[in-house]
Enzyme design. Structure first.
Site, PDB file in Angstrom:
ATOM      1  N   LYS A 146       0.818  -1.216   0.000  1.00  0.00           N
ATOM      2  CA  LYS A 146       0.000   0.000   0.000  1.00  0.00           C
ATOM      3  C   LYS A 146       0.846   1.256   0.000  1.00  0.00           C
ATOM      4  CE  LYS A 146      -4.492  -1.600   1.422  1.00  0.00           C
ATOM      5  NZ  LYS A 146      -5.605  -1.529   2.361  1.00  0.00           N
ATOM      6  N   LYS A 205      -4.315 -11.048  -6.925  1.00  0.00           N
ATOM      7  CA  LYS A 205      -5.555 -11.457  -6.256  1.00  0.00           C
ATOM      8  C   LYS A 205      -6.710 -10.583  -6.742  1.00  0.00           C
ATOM      9  CE  LYS A 205      -5.580  -8.629  -2.095  1.00  0.00           C
ATOM     10  NZ  LYS A 205      -5.774  -8.529  -0.673  1.00  0.00           N
ATOM     11  N   LYS A 226     -10.931  -4.929  -5.800  1.00  0.00           N
ATOM     12  CA  LYS A 226     -11.773  -3.884  -6.394  1.00  0.00           C
ATOM     13  C   LYS A 226     -10.963  -2.890  -7.236  1.00  0.00           C
ATOM     14  CE  LYS A 226     -11.200  -0.807  -2.585  1.00  0.00           C
ATOM     15  NZ  LYS A 226     -10.187  -1.508  -1.838  1.00  0.00           N
TER      16      LYS A 226
HETATM   17  P1  TYM Z   1     -10.191  -7.159   3.380  1.00  0.00           P
HETATM   18  O1  TYM Z   1     -11.286  -6.184   3.627  1.00  0.00           O
HETATM   19  O2  TYM Z   1      -9.152  -6.800   2.382  1.00  0.00           O
HETATM   20  O3  TYM Z   1     -10.784  -8.556   2.948  1.00  0.00           O
HETATM   21  C1  TYM Z   1     -11.811  -9.204   3.709  1.00  0.00           C
HETATM   22  C2  TYM Z   1     -11.623 -10.718   3.708  1.00  0.00           C
HETATM   23  O4  TYM Z   1     -11.664 -11.213   2.362  1.00  0.00           O
HETATM   24  C3  TYM Z   1     -10.469 -11.933   2.079  1.00  0.00           C
HETATM   25  N1  TYM Z   1     -10.104 -11.681   0.673  1.00  0.00           N
HETATM   26  C4  TYM Z   1      -9.861 -12.645  -0.215  1.00  0.00           C
HETATM   27  N2  TYM Z   1      -9.868 -13.979  -0.098  1.00  0.00           N
HETATM   28  C5  TYM Z   1      -9.578 -14.705  -1.200  1.00  0.00           C
HETATM   29  N3  TYM Z   1      -9.276 -14.148  -2.404  1.00  0.00           N
HETATM   30  C6  TYM Z   1      -9.255 -12.807  -2.568  1.00  0.00           C
HETATM   31  N4  TYM Z   1      -8.984 -12.283  -3.762  1.00  0.00           N
HETATM   32  C7  TYM Z   1      -9.555 -11.986  -1.442  1.00  0.00           C
HETATM   33  N5  TYM Z   1      -9.627 -10.629  -1.234  1.00  0.00           N
HETATM   34  C8  TYM Z   1      -9.958 -10.469   0.056  1.00  0.00           C
HETATM   35  C9  TYM Z   1      -9.422 -11.360   3.044  1.00  0.00           C
HETATM   36  O5  TYM Z   1      -8.371 -12.248   3.293  1.00  0.00           O
HETATM   37  C10 TYM Z   1     -10.258 -11.121   4.283  1.00  0.00           C
HETATM   38  O6  TYM Z   1     -10.421 -12.313   5.031  1.00  0.00           O
HETATM   39  N6  TYM Z   1      -7.355  -6.260   7.404  1.00  0.00           N
HETATM   40  C11 TYM Z   1      -8.525  -6.991   6.912  1.00  0.00           C
HETATM   41  C12 TYM Z   1      -9.798  -6.593   7.625  1.00  0.00           C
HETATM   42  C13 TYM Z   1      -9.717  -6.721   9.107  1.00  0.00           C
HETATM   43  C14 TYM Z   1      -9.767  -7.954   9.838  1.00  0.00           C
HETATM   44  C15 TYM Z   1      -9.653  -7.569  11.196  1.00  0.00           C
HETATM   45  C16 TYM Z   1      -9.897  -9.292   9.461  1.00  0.00           C
HETATM   46  C17 TYM Z   1      -9.581  -5.712  10.001  1.00  0.00           C
HETATM   47  N7  TYM Z   1      -9.547  -6.219  11.247  1.00  0.00           N
HETATM   48  C18 TYM Z   1      -9.681  -8.542  12.222  1.00  0.00           C
HETATM   49  C19 TYM Z   1      -9.916 -10.257  10.497  1.00  0.00           C
HETATM   50  C20 TYM Z   1      -9.806  -9.868  11.840  1.00  0.00           C
HETATM   51  C21 TYM Z   1      -8.706  -6.671   5.431  1.00  0.00           C
HETATM   52  O7  TYM Z   1      -8.251  -5.663   4.944  1.00  0.00           O
HETATM   53  O8  TYM Z   1      -9.505  -7.551   4.760  1.00  0.00           O
END
Ligand code: TYM
Length: 333
Positions: A115, A197, A200
């Site tokens: 990022k 991956k 969006k």
């Molecule tokens: P985020 O918002 O990027 O994604 C949410 C969840 O979706 C999964 N994910 C994917 N899995 C498979 N293939 C993909 N292309 C893909 N894109 C996203 C992510 O692994 C995630 O499980 N930091 C985290 C959000 C967060 C969080 C937490 C998660 C904040 N606090 C505490 C667990 C516990 C995030 O940015 O996920």
């Protein structure tokens, strides 16, 4: 909720509309867990502002995403659904844990590196300490498991390190959580560049849960594959990543093994395979979409779910926070 059930917690940033990667990597697996686990799921709205957001859009998505969670099968009666910014304990614990997390540890986080190279004009301190807020999100609830996609594993591992460090000084304050990574949906790749991956930021390669049927079909028909005509539908992640990704999506949604899919499409080409994958995605998302559209119109209901969720979450979170404050020496009267 029964005390004896194991506890699970996870979050998603409302930084964009939910997509197939979020659905297969996360939400789909959450829906039927309420039976066996005590589940907490939240929208990580505070994490999203590490990258500039349009405020009205963030508000819209925070509400829409709740509707989509519920439409995906997350029953608010059986799961605690809430918005991160509604529970102040997250940022309160985050400050404390900042003081137990090392600069070097945060510098090594892959997501920070990605990022900060992508948003060069806004490498803010929040982007750097993002994993500490995430550790706080998790540790406040003392969960046994944290279901995430593979990309978040490093953050959960750091969470474990922070918790272990804190416990080694103050005793057993935090439960050490396990990351739970579903094998099938762990990494869904972009349809237009299968090395990345699905996300969006690449809308052509990304299928959004709320995309209409024609858009989904068009995106799959344009999915990047390869020029293999001999025996095109076979699982070879190394040499045929685009096909492997489509097979993974198809397999996750139909429950068929790669071998069964290879047999099903033996002698057929991409002209048959791509629309077939699109069809199962369309069929899976159709009821989700219509239910989400219905719920989005009922703002009073969604607000009540958020209010109730925040109360239930805060009850658990505040218990942990009080313990932490006491351990580090904050005078509580
Ligand atoms: P985020 O918002 O990027 O994604 C949410 C969840 O979706 C999964 N994910 C994917 N899995 C498979 N293939 C993909 N292309 C893909 N894109 C996203 C992510 O692994 C995630 O499980 N930091 C985290 C959000 C967060 C969080 C937490 C998660 C904040 N606090 C505490 C667990 C516990 C995030 O940015 O996920």
């Amino acid at each position: 909720m029964e005390e004896s059930k194991k506890r699970m917690l996870s979050g998603i940033q409302p930084s964009g509309d939910l997509h197939l990667g979020n659905y297969l990597g996360a939400i789909k697996n959450w829906a039927d867990r309420a039976q066996d686990y005590e589940c907490y799921y939240f929208m990580a709205d505070m994490h999203t502002i590490t990258v500039r957001q349009e405020p009205a859009e963030l508000r819209r998505r925070s509400l829409n995403q709740l509707a989509q969670y519920i439409a995906c099968g997350l029953d608010p009666e059986k799961n605690v659904l809430f918005l991160q910014s509604h529970v102040p304990a997250h940022t309160q614990l985050s400050w404390v844990l900042n003081c137990y997390t090392m600069f070097g540890e945060l510098s090594r986080m892959t997501q920070f590196k990605d990022k900060s190279s992508k948003y060069k004009d806004n490498i803010n301190a929040g982007l750097f300490t993002y994993p500490v807020l995430m550790a706080s999100d998790i540790l406040l609830y003392q969960p046994d498991y944290v279901p995430v996609g593979e990309d978040q594993k490093q953050h959960v591992e750091l969470t474990r390190d922070i918790a272990q460090r804190f416990n080694s000084i103050y005793g057993e304050v935090f439960k050490i959580p396990e990351p739970l990574i579903s094998k099938a949906g762990a990494r869904i790749y972009s349809l237009s560049s299968p090395g990345d991956k699905m996300s969006k930021s690449d809308p052509n390669g990304c299928v959004f849960i709320m995309d209409d049927d024609d858009t989904i079909m068009r995106k799959f028909k344009k999915a990047v594959t390869d020029s293999d005509t001999e025996n095109p539908i076979r699982y070879d992640k190394e040499n045929k990543p685009g096909v492997a990704n489509l097979m993974n999506i198809y397999s996750t949604l139909t429950g068929r093994s790669f071998e069964e899919i290879e047999n099903e499409f033996a002698g057929k080409g991409y002209g048959a395979f791509k629309p077939a994958v699109a069809e199962v995605v369309i069929e899976t998302l159709r009821p989700v979409k219509s239910e989400a559209e219905r719920l989005i119109k009922d703002k009073a209901y969604l607000d009540s779910v958020y209010k109730d969720g925040a109360e239930r979450a805060a009850y658990v979170a505040n218990k942990t926070l009080r313990k932490v404050y006491k351990k580090v020496g904050f005078y509580q009267g």
